[in-house]
Structure formats: C-alpha cells, structure tokens
Design an enzyme around this catalytic site. Structure first.
Site, mmCIF file in Angstrom:
data_model
loop_
_atom_site.group_PDB
_atom_site.id
_atom_site.type_symbol
_atom_site.label_atom_id
_atom_site.label_comp_id
_atom_site.label_asym_id
_atom_site.label_seq_id
_atom_site.Cartn_x
_atom_site.Cartn_y
_atom_site.Cartn_z
ATOM 1 N N ASP A 372 21.631 15.131 89.826
ATOM 2 C CA ASP A 372 21.202 16.000 88.734
ATOM 3 C C ASP A 372 20.812 17.394 89.264
ATOM 4 O OD1 ASP A 372 20.560 16.146 85.892
ATOM 5 O OD2 ASP A 372 18.496 16.429 86.552
ATOM 6 N N GLU A 401 26.109 17.524 89.742
ATOM 7 C CA GLU A 401 26.097 18.244 88.463
ATOM 8 C C GLU A 401 26.119 19.743 88.767
ATOM 9 O OE1 GLU A 401 23.582 18.973 84.344
ATOM 10 O OE2 GLU A 401 22.525 18.469 86.180
ATOM 11 N N ASP A 468 24.591 15.758 77.869
ATOM 12 C CA ASP A 468 24.145 17.156 77.892
ATOM 13 C C ASP A 468 24.954 18.070 76.976
ATOM 14 O OD1 ASP A 468 21.979 17.050 79.620
ATOM 15 O OD2 ASP A 468 23.228 17.205 81.408
#
Ligand code: CA
Length: 629
Positions: A372, A401, A468
C-alpha cells in the site's frame, strides 16, 4: 538522454538538398536503463524512441567490445590492422504513441558484453547515433561503423542482476476481495454494530461482518468462475472496516478470524490451484498501533519517537477530533490523522517491519504481497523487503501500489509489478467514457507497454476497478455491454488481469465507500448472463497462451471508425484478431487487407468463419477470432 539538434549537422543535410531532416533531438535512448536490459541470461533487449514517422529503418550495430580480428598482420610491410567484429540487426517498430515511434530489437548473444550504436535511415540519409552524438554517415559501409569506442555500452549480463518475475503470475487471473464485504462465514465474530447483509451501505464506517471463513465457504464459487489468484485487502488487526490503519501486524483481525483460519484458507485455496496475495501497509500504521500510542503518552521520552516523523511534542492533543487536517504535528498518509507515517529509514523500524514478513511467511505459504502507498516508502527499504520476501519464497509476487510511471520501482531490485492504473485510466476513458477514440487508446496502451521490460509487462497487475475507484459499471453509466468489452480487452492482454469482487455479477457503486458494497449472493439479484460471459472469457484466456503473454500486441488502424478497436496478438503463425465496437451504433467495416477473404476460427461462437472484405459489428459487439492455418 536527449541530444540537441547539432546546427552544423543540420546545415550539412540541407547542403545535400535531400529534403526532410530527421529530428535528432527526438532520439531517446538511455544506456543502463529500461531501454537496454537483459531479458534472460543470454538475451538483451535494446529500445529506442524516434519522432513519429521520422525514421524508416533502424539497424543496431553491435558486438563484443573486445572482439577484434587482425586483417593485416604484422610483418606484411605495413603496421598491423585490426577490425572490430560486429553484427547488424534490424530493429522492429513495435508501436507508436503518435508523438514517438517505438523500436525494439531482441539480441541472442553468445557473449555477455556489448558495444552498440544505432544506424538510422531517414528520408534518404543515414545517421549513426552513439553515446553522446549523432552524425551523418555515408551509408552502411561508413568506416565509423567499425569504431565502437564511443558507442553505447552494456558492460556485462550478470546473472544476479537479472530481473526475474514469478512465472506463475503471467498465467494468473486475480480476484480482489475486500474481506469485510465478500461473505460472512462466521456470525460469532461479527462486530457489534454489524448490519444485515442486504441493508444499504450508508457510510465509510459501516460493518457487515464479512470474514475469512466466508471466503473459505465460497472457494467453490471462485473455482467455478475460473480465477486462480485472490488478492485480499488488509486482514490484520484494525478498528476500521478497510484495515489500512493497522494496529497489530502480527494478528489477524478478530472480526476476520485468526491464524488458523488464514492457514486453512491458504491450504484450501492452494488445493484448488488458487494463489493468495496479502496487502501490507508499511507506509503508515494505525493511530492505535502501540508504538504510536507510546509516543503520544510519553512524548519525547518514548523509545519509539524516532519510529515516526514527529514535528514537535506533544504529538497529539486528545481534544482534537481524528478528522482530516493539514495542521497535524506528525506526518501521515495524506492528511489522515489515523494513519501516522512510519519512518522506514530507521533501522529499528525496518527490522520490525521485515520481521512481520518472515513471521507470516512461516505461518502460511503466502504467494504474494501487495504494498500500500508503495511510492512514498524509501527505495532502500523496498530493496531489503524484496530480499527478505524472495528468501522465504523465490516465486513470491511483489506488487506495489503506484498510480503513475513506476519505472523507478521496476528495475529488478524492488517490485515484480505495480497496480496498472495508467492502463486502467486508458480503458475507462475509451470503454466507459468515450473521452478518447480508438487511435488515442492504442497510442496510450503502446506507450504504457513500451515503458517497462517485457518480463514486467507480463507481471503487471491489470485492473478495471478496485476498492479505491468507482466500479467500472458505475463509470460506464451502468452499461453492461461496455463492461463486457472492457473485460474482453483486459483478458486478451499481457499481464495479470484482476476482477474486483462482484463485477462478474453486475455489482455497481461510485467512489469509496460505495464501491465496497456487500457481495450479491442472491441468485435472483445476480446478473447470471454476465457471470456466464465472464466464465467463458476466463476459460478462453486460460486455453490460449498467446492471448495471455506469448503474443505480441499490434493495433491495426480502421480509418473512419473511431469507436472500433482492432488489434491482434501474434506469435509465429498463431494470429488472433480482436474487433470491438464500443458504441451503440452498428458498424459496417472494410477489413484490412490481411483479414480479407481468409479462414478464421471464431473462438466465441466456436465455429469456423470465412471473411469477405467487410464485416458488420453489432452495437457493443465484438469478434474474437483466430486465423486458421
Ligand atoms: Ca463474521
């Protein structure tokens, strides 16, 4: 490195009076970068960008830097003459983005060292492009081609520098699960405020009681769908439903299960050939992470004050609400007070976090890690992270990410791939929103694919939507036809495609939290026609390796049809053609010559097909056909 146009060179070309001058300043090549990288121990890929339509042919002049042959020996009455032994390979134009043309050559080398330069043919002139300079030359026999000392250099292919990505990833179809919303398999662990499954989602704080047992219970469903990898958003202890604010990295969230549940899940998934990837959040922790609480409590006396980026003490005024603010005195993810940034440059923090990877790898054979906010963590940390992950499992997949150009993480020393949001944006723009046409879409996809090494493209995490983003269907104005076409495109591309849970049964939803609604399990409410479509598409991808990663991708122009995409995937004699009409209008097409009056096999309708010179495409229709040989 870009080279400025040399005025004397420009003058020289003009004096020869041969018309157009190649734009020398547009030549782009960087030695020691993703423009010159080893694909394997004996294969180098060399790339070059030129201004679009500016160069007609390019040859790579290359050889071992030390390989000279004596052509006039000593004692012949003259001084001895040595000649560099080199080869000349034609580069292939592999695509364009409308500004640059992209060129590639794959070299199979018996030696591992290389000096090289580019011989460019442009509007009747020959140029030699080498390190630091571009010169006009007198054709292919110019003596300067034999003097490699100032050519570009690839010093040596070192095996331990090779960029190896896990083999299995390129054959994997991911299914992304947001565990709180996929299935509730154990009501005894539900949060106190859990809503019933069908109650509408109202806020980002809602709980529904989904858990790991729910996933175990639904493995049959996932096997039947055909996916062979599950990516879980975080499962470690946290108070939020998304769990991106970890409290305890070594504990499964009690609302999701425990260590045994995870072990059972991994084991049962593996029995079905399904890989398991976990999400880990090392950019920041949760507000209630014990080390951060220690700093709040003890201030400067805390042993953990260097674990974070604290601007001044006291760290936190308890009267302050935990809402987004630019006035915090500690660094956070965005401006989110519940997510304090960890100082991954601190050796203690680094060791603490890396130990978490060792800990879980010993508990269960985890196949991959999704990182992340990976772009805000230092590169040095990720290099050590890679070493630890690959020591535990050399075939583990590391995906970061990173929403933008991720070249800095994709040089072989950090990640195997990233979440391919640039591709996602292009797909949404073309298939959902009509903000770009087929030519622009092809340009964008070409540019994205040219950016990274071939082995990285094969292990990119390709997606239409995620926790997201708004769901694709939502962005496509709830048009199911468009969703199908977008998945058809995604599943006929190199890279590792992902399905966001529920897309396959027609789930929709806007931006977070709306894209995180509970999974639809009621068959009456599932779009079973869509589900059947997805199963068939997955089966076809699994049956045809050329559609997965073997085939080169070529877009074919269809002048006058901005809504129709035509591309092929090719490997030797295996040629697959995909025609897609993203519009509500029927399309009458003139086929490119190479497709006229030819025999094909229609993979979707499972029947032979002979083309004429034209073709009709239904609204939101498509063809997925393979040339018969
Ligand atoms: Ca539960």
């Amino acid at each position: 490195m870009q080279y400025q146009l040399d005025n004397s060179l420009k003058l020289e070309v003009m004096e020869k009076g041969k018309g157009r001058i190649m734009e020398i300043s547009s030549l782009i090549h960087m030695a020691g970068s993703n423009f010159a990288y080893p694909y394997d121990a004996n294969t180098l890929h060399i790339k070059l960008k030129t201004k679009t339509n500016d160069v007609q042919e390019i040859y790579l002049i290359h050889g071992d830097p030390y390989d000279y042959r004596e052509v006039i020996p000593l004692g012949s009455g003259m001084s001895s003459v040595w000649e560099w032994q080199h080869s000349r390979d034609r580069m292939k134009k592999v695509g364009t983005d409308g500004v640059y043309d992209f060129w590639l050559v794959e070299l199979k080398l018996s030696h591992k060292r290389l000096r090289y330069a580019f011989l460019l043919e442009s509007f009747g002139q020959s140029y030699l492009f080498y390190e630091g300079k571009t010169v006009l030359i007198d054709g292919k026999d110019d003596p300067r081609l034999n003097k490699p000392l100032n050519f570009f250099c690839y010093p040596y292919i070192r095996w331990n520098d090779l960029y190896r990505t896990p083999d299995w990833v390129k054959d994997t179809i991911w299914y992304q699960i947001f565990p709180e919303r996929f299935a509730n398999g154990d009501t005894s662990n539900d949060p106190k405020d859990a809503k019933s499954w069908k109650e509408p989602l109202e806020s980002g704080r809602d709980h529904y009681g989904g858990d790991l047992q729910g996933v175990i219970d639904r493995l049959d469903y996932l096997s039947e769908l055909g996916i062979n990898g599950i990516y879980f958003t975080p499962i470690f202890h946290s108070n939020s439903n998304h769990k991106y604010d970890t409290i305890d990295y070594k504990r499964i969230d009690p609302h999701f299960g425990d260590t045994k549940t995870l072990q059972e899940l991994v084991e049962k998934a593996h029995q079905r050939g399904i890989k398991v990837m976990l999400d880990i959040v090392f950019n920041h922790c949760g507000f209630y992470f014990d080390k951060f609480q220690d700093v709040i409590e003890k201030g400067e006396a805390s042993a953990y004050k260097e674990w974070f980026h604290i601007k001044n003490f006291p760290v936190y005024d308890k009267k302050r609400p935990l809402t987004s603010s630019k006035k915090l005195n500690y660094e956070t993810f965005a401006f989110t007070p519940t997510m304090p940034r960890l100082n991954t440059q601190n050796p203690e923090v680094k060791e603490y976090l890396l130990d978490i990877i060792r800990y879980w790898s010993d508990i269960a054979p985890i196949d991959g890690w999704r990182l992340d906010v990976a772009n805000e963590v230092d590169h040095q940390f990720w290099r050590e992270f890679r070493r630890v992950v690959k020591e535990k499992n050399p075939q583990a997949y590391i995906v970061g990410e990173v929403w933008h150009d991720a070249s800095a993480w994709l040089m072989g020393d950090q990640f195997d791939g990233v979440m391919n949001y640039p591709l996602n944006t292009a797909i949404v723009d073309f298939f959902a929103k009509d903000t770009i046409d087929a030519t622009q879409f092809a340009h964008e996809v070409n540019a994205i694919n040219f950016r990274y090494p071939k082995q990285v493209n094969a292990s990119m995490y390709n997606l239409l939507d995620s926790h997201d983003t708004a769901r694709f269907l939502n962005q496509a104005d709830e048009n199911k036809g468009r969703l199908k076409l977008a998945y058809l495109f995604l599943l006929t591309q190199t890279g590792s495609p992902s399905i966001y849970y529920g897309d396959e049964v027609g789930m929709t939803g806007g931006q977070d939290p709306d894209c995180r609604r509970p999974m639809i399990w009621d068959k009456e409410e599932q779009d079973l026609e869509l589900l059947a479509f997805m199963k068939k598409l997955i089966r076809i991808r699994k049956e045809h390796v050329v559609l997965r990663h073997k085939g080169e991708l070529n877009f074919l122009p269809l002048p006058g049809h901005p809504d129709v995409l035509l591309y092929k995937r090719v490997e030797n004699k295996d040629e697959y053609y995909i025609l897609i009409n993203r519009s509500s209008q029927k399309q009458d097409l003139q086929l490119p010559k190479e497709m006229c009056q030819e025999r094909f096999y229609d993979l979707w309708c499972e029947m032979p097909m002979i083309t004429t010179n034209s073709l009709e495409l239904e609204p939101y229709g498509f063809f997925l056909i393979k040339r018969s040989v």
